[in-house]
Design an enzyme around this catalytic site. Sequence first.
Site, PDB file in Angstrom:
ATOM      1  N   ASP A   1     -41.864 -52.390  12.221  1.00  0.00           N
ATOM      2  CA  ASP A   1     -41.418 -51.412  11.354  1.00  0.00           C
ATOM      3  C   ASP A   1     -43.312 -50.824  11.504  1.00  0.00           C
ATOM      4  OD1 ASP A   1     -39.216 -52.181  11.534  1.00  0.00           O
ATOM      5  OD2 ASP A   1     -38.563 -52.908   9.544  1.00  0.00           O
TER       6      ASP A   1
ATOM      7  N   GLU B   1     -32.213 -44.963  13.204  1.00  0.00           N
ATOM      8  CA  GLU B   1     -33.406 -45.369  12.214  1.00  0.00           C
ATOM      9  C   GLU B   1     -34.479 -45.066  12.339  1.00  0.00           C
ATOM     10  OE1 GLU B   1     -30.635 -50.184  10.447  1.00  0.00           O
ATOM     11  OE2 GLU B   1     -32.369 -49.536  12.391  1.00  0.00           O
TER      12      GLU B   1
END
Length: 518
Positions: free
Chosen positions: A22, A182
């Site tokens: 991420d 997301e």
Amino acid sequence: MPQLQSQTIRYANPILPGFYPDPSIVKAEDYFYLVCSSFEYFPGVPIFRSRDLIHWEQIGNVLDRVSQLDLTDQKSSDGIYAPAIRYNKGTFYMITTDVRGIGNFYVTAKNPAGPWSDPIRIPYGGIDPSLFFDDDGKVYVTAQQGADYDSHAIQYEINIETGEALSSPQVVWHGDGGPWTEGPHLYKINGKYYMMSASGGTAKEHREIIGRSDHPYGPFERYPEPILTHRNLDHPIQYLGHADLVEDHHGDWWAVFLGVRLTEDGYSVLGRETFLAPVIWNDGWPHIDNNEGTVSLDMVVQRLPMTEPSKLEIQSAITQGRDDFDEELGSHWMSVRNPSEGTCSLSEKPGFLTLHGQEASLSDVGQITFVGRRQQHLQATFKASMSFIPAADGEEAGLCIRRDEDAHYELGIRQSEGRRMIFARLTVRGESQFVHESETEVEELVLQIKSTETGYQLSCSADGMNWMDLGAGSARAISPEDFVHKMCFTGAVVGLYATGNGQVSRTPAYFDWFEYVI
């Protein structure tokens, strides 16, 4: 877009090997800064800097005190999700989610190496919040909301000094119809607003998608294809997505994103890693790699955002070699959750790392006495020199490789029925089994774990030269893909630990050195 120079430069992906998922990036003056998810590990949110996007130096951890991050009762793969880093008018901002704790919040700093402020909480959103500073002074939060196919992005304006919402949240992005929209980010590029997010879940169908609009709230015209994915390719890098964009001082654009280097059998103990690729603009749309295979392990680009190569700061986020515990632990070392006070010391016995075992073991959700670092290579050897004389049944200490409570291998010294034992134990899918136990009189041991693509070999030596094999375990069982009870978002971490297995240990374990060799 400026014309590229004719020479080519090679670099290797991933730029951050090992469990660094991420990624989010920002450019501030002479450096790029990058942060990654840290989940149940403390301190949280490792932060790196680089001049050229290739060589990265870890300068600290953003969340390094309990007033910022309390993980005491958090399970593995909970904790800190998907941080985003931004810079505006001399201040750095890191926004993230503490999923089982205080929710969405951000912290600020003038110096990215810290200290960072205590959390400023914000009211709306599920996970993966991001900040956007518009030209008119308005500041927006964009965040994921909902689950699975109902997952979407909301957006609202905030007071950046207080975190107070200045507008009601609006649904601004539904993705491409796939599950798990997301990691949304809002950008303004050449007068257009771009909404970019991941879709498809963080596995084989993972992809990055984008839309554009004349207004920050949309509506956003979605580009009909993913701008980044390998979902239709037989390729050594899979699961690409969760990207962030950055412009360098040449005017060239780049993307950082997560990916997984799967073995031939379809798993990887290293977990999700950070990759880098150039962004190509065509008709006002950014493109990275839509099933073309241009994102590879060996990349060739026409230039990098750097000064003369001789002036480059050649730093590396790959931390190997020997740690003699003579100085403060490097920022790549971490604990499972917040450590109990006084359980880890470099001053109690100078030149040694001293660990005091607590009640919790490696199979428990609790404050474990554990000091570890990410595994960054499939083939590596981890060694540690330990002195330990257990005083009560259940006391043990040693060297381990850890995924979570359900998957870990360890070897060391323990006391059982009044006897001091050399042992090796494998925990696979939550079930623990001793694969070696032998009585011993030794007080000092060199412990070793050898990692290959397919497994881990556990051994020990009294003199560091003659080795006794204690057992072996498969790599697949340590991989995130082999989870049973709870989806795993982390990769393998090698660590030194101590435990009293239900009681506080009376005897500390002393580690003279730790070595990571490739």
